[in-house]
Design a protein around this motif. Sequence first.
Motif, short mmCIF file in Angstrom:
data_model
loop_
_atom_site.label_atom_id
_atom_site.label_comp_id
_atom_site.label_asym_id
_atom_site.label_seq_id
_atom_site.Cartn_x
_atom_site.Cartn_y
_atom_site.Cartn_z
N GLN A 515 4.83 -7.31 3.89
CA GLN A 515 6.26 -7.20 3.56
C GLN A 515 6.07 -5.67 3.04
OE1 GLN A 515 8.50 -10.20 2.18
NE2 GLN A 515 8.71 -11.20 3.73
N ALA A 516 7.16 -4.63 4.11
CA ALA A 516 7.42 -3.45 3.35
C ALA A 516 8.54 -3.06 4.15
CB ALA A 516 6.11 -2.89 3.77
N MET A 517 8.68 -2.09 3.13
CA MET A 517 10.00 -1.23 3.88
C MET A 517 9.78 -0.31 4.45
SD MET A 517 12.65 -2.41 2.17
CE MET A 517 14.55 -1.36 2.02
N SER A 518 8.91 -0.31 4.76
CA SER A 518 8.30 0.79 5.93
C SER A 518 8.06 0.20 7.58
CB SER A 518 7.13 1.71 5.68
OG SER A 518 6.18 0.86 5.29
N ASN A 519 7.79 -1.06 7.25
CA ASN A 519 8.21 -1.99 8.47
C ASN A 519 9.75 -1.50 9.11
OD1 ASN A 519 5.59 -3.18 8.04
ND2 ASN A 519 6.05 -4.75 7.17
N TYR A 599 9.99 8.08 -7.21
CA TYR A 599 10.37 6.92 -6.25
C TYR A 599 9.49 5.81 -6.15
CZ TYR A 599 14.16 10.01 -4.93
OH TYR A 599 15.62 10.16 -5.17
N ALA A 600 9.99 4.63 -6.60
CA ALA A 600 8.68 3.30 -5.95
C ALA A 600 8.59 2.46 -4.96
CB ALA A 600 8.34 2.34 -7.62
N SER A 601 8.03 1.41 -4.38
CA SER A 601 8.67 0.29 -3.34
C SER A 601 7.42 -1.00 -3.93
CB SER A 601 8.16 0.41 -2.42
OG SER A 601 7.29 0.94 -1.55
N ILE A 602 7.43 -1.72 -2.98
CA ILE A 602 6.49 -2.86 -3.34
C ILE A 602 6.15 -2.85 -1.64
CG2 ILE A 602 6.13 -5.56 -3.82
CD1 ILE A 602 8.17 -5.00 -6.26
#
Length: 785
Positions: A515-519, A599-602
């Motif tokens: 699962q990723a925001m870039s999806n 900036y950061a994401s998971i």
Amino acid sequence: MTRTRQLAALWALAVCLLLGHNAYLWLVQRIVPDTDIMALLPVQERDPVLQASFAHMVDAAQQRVIVLVGAEEWTDAKRAADAYQAVLGTRSDLFAAAAIDEQTQNDWLSVFQQHRLTLLTAEQEAQLRTQPVQYWLDAALAKLYSPFGGPKLGSWQEDPFGLFGGWVQERAQETPVRPRDGHLFVADAHKQYVLLPLTLKVPALSMTAQETVLPLLQQAADAARKAAPKVELIQAGVILHAANASAQASGEVSTIGIGSLLGIIALMWFAFHSFKPISLILLSIGVGFLGALSVCWLLFGQIHLMTLVFGASLIGVAQDYGIYFLCNRLAAGEQLDSPALLRRLMPGLCFTLLAAVIGYMGLALTPFPGLRQMAVFSALGLVFAWLTVVCWFPALIGSRTLRSGALVRGYGAALRAWPLLRFNRATLVAVLVFAVATAYGVNRLGANDDIRLLQNPPKHLIADQIKLSKLLDAPTPVQYFLVRAPSAEQVLQREEQLKARLDPLIAGKQISGYQAMSNWVPSAATQAARRALVEQKLLGDDGPLQGLARETGEDAAWIAATRAGLLASAAPLAMDDFLKTPASEPWRHLWLGQIDGGYASIVALRGLGMAAVPQVMRAADGVQGVQWVDKVAEISSVLGRYRVNMSWVVLGAYAVVFVLLFPRYRGRTWRVLAPTAIASIAALAILGFASQNLQLFHVLALMLLLGVGVDYGIFMQEHPDRRDHTPWLAVGMSAANTILSFGLLGLSHTPALQAFGLTMLLGTALVWLIVPCFGTTTTSESKHV
């Protein structure tokens, strides 16, 4: 007024203030102890972004309660689920449930319809680069003429090549849950389940909320079973684990506290045959507890339930000062009044308090907030209890108040039969045997620093969590990739690089997905490249769109209209715009946004097994700004590091206490410390023989044992003459109470507390048995040895 009475009056005023503050806390402010087990864990020391990412993952799960209602027949599962929801529907102030209907799905899809030309799967992008015109022409015609040509979202002309439908289908694969008959549906080989995702409107870690929510969940479960008797209910959520931990801790507070008090009462009665010493000892402990609670609340602004559990064991130490005074009062003649006796005892009392506080404050050197609070609470409790003894006991205990019984006389006489260590053959043999046995036992000790030893949830909660995770294919919140970059665009680009590394692992079944925001929001560069690719491969002259018009008999106007319609849906999708939509709600926890200057994401992983972790970790190799996070391994590593560090701190504390005691005891200082040191080594050896694994909490217990055991050494060295049974009686009563309280702590179902309690139990008992052996020899007593 004498100085003794002045001190007593002054302390009475202080105790009145404590009583008033405690009454305000419990009756007016109605404080509730913190039950969050995570509060016991170390804070991230160097990396705020890493800490924030973990908080995002945990907070997202904390307020959720997931319920699966399963049955062999779908109608039974629906009936039971409706009954379950009907009960919860009566308390809309507690739960928020998302509506599942066709409008919800349409609203969700409409967000992406405006950007559909830039939303492609990786497979579609590869096909666009490699497949010929005829492939896309055949695909479009099949979609037009075949009723089974795949999902159709909107009109055929809006998505003639099925690209958007394929992208939506891939997004749907991120979860096995599907809408069905107005419910969320998931199934395994045996049963069909209705999924009920619930969001708590009250704090999951609040004991008040737990006392309200859990009976309601039970009532809902009863209603579901009444509607369909064979229904299977699977429930998972932080609130269930927190409620279990609260109930367990509350029970242990009662067991340890009441058990210790009963032990003290019994011992006091057998020793002094009067209720007055009992009430005074309980008074000193009570003042210690109230004072520790008040000051801790002022310092920390909250109190953890585990602090109260640990504080219950304070009873076993705080009574030492009162017992020491009472035993000496019992042995002193009537001509010596109590204020004069106190002045005689003050050096010993001061050193015992100092040594105990040093022992407790050693615990405060750890990076665990909960443990620091426990250490401060205990040290403060000892100080307040000590002040109660010093200020009140001389005024309340007269020279004729106490009398001893036969049990005290018999116990005191046993000291004469106790062996003394001397430099002779018997001592050398005993030392050799002890050295060999302890070396073998300590050598058998393993080490286990697994963070999961901090709690021990019931098996049914673990079983439900495992089954739910398998059915929903949910990612773990403690193992994931953290992606960082100077801008949001770069974060998305790095996510895309990482996903390209993870795709082969999905094909190799190492993981089931990610699962990723870039999806949902590809990087701007990717969106632009995809738009250009679609224009070039599908919409250009002599491309599939032109061929499609020829095959279907359409003219140039149709081509122009279709092309314009497709390009109109090629507006780039921005992250900020997506986060404002309801469709982003399930994925918002993956985006940390701007934090700590970047900036950061998971990127969360689904279907990750322990065996695949080493291979998955390597996927981040060479991708700048991508870090593998394994919170379990990280905290376990911290526990292991501090286990080693605290071992050195224990050795350092022995050196500090030796220096503090040396001016008073000179050449006898080693006799004060040796019993505790030997008992600590022997306790470790016994744990080794019992095949126990050493952990941080064993070492922390050794630190506290130093504070407790040195008291006994000081008692004995303050009165080295063996004809005086007073110190032996004080040691016996203090040790018995300490063993009782910490022994009960060893019965805790929390493995960490159990390890702590067992070590204290063994160590205290051994110090009690060993400390008379280090007395000094006098001419008058040599004949008794």
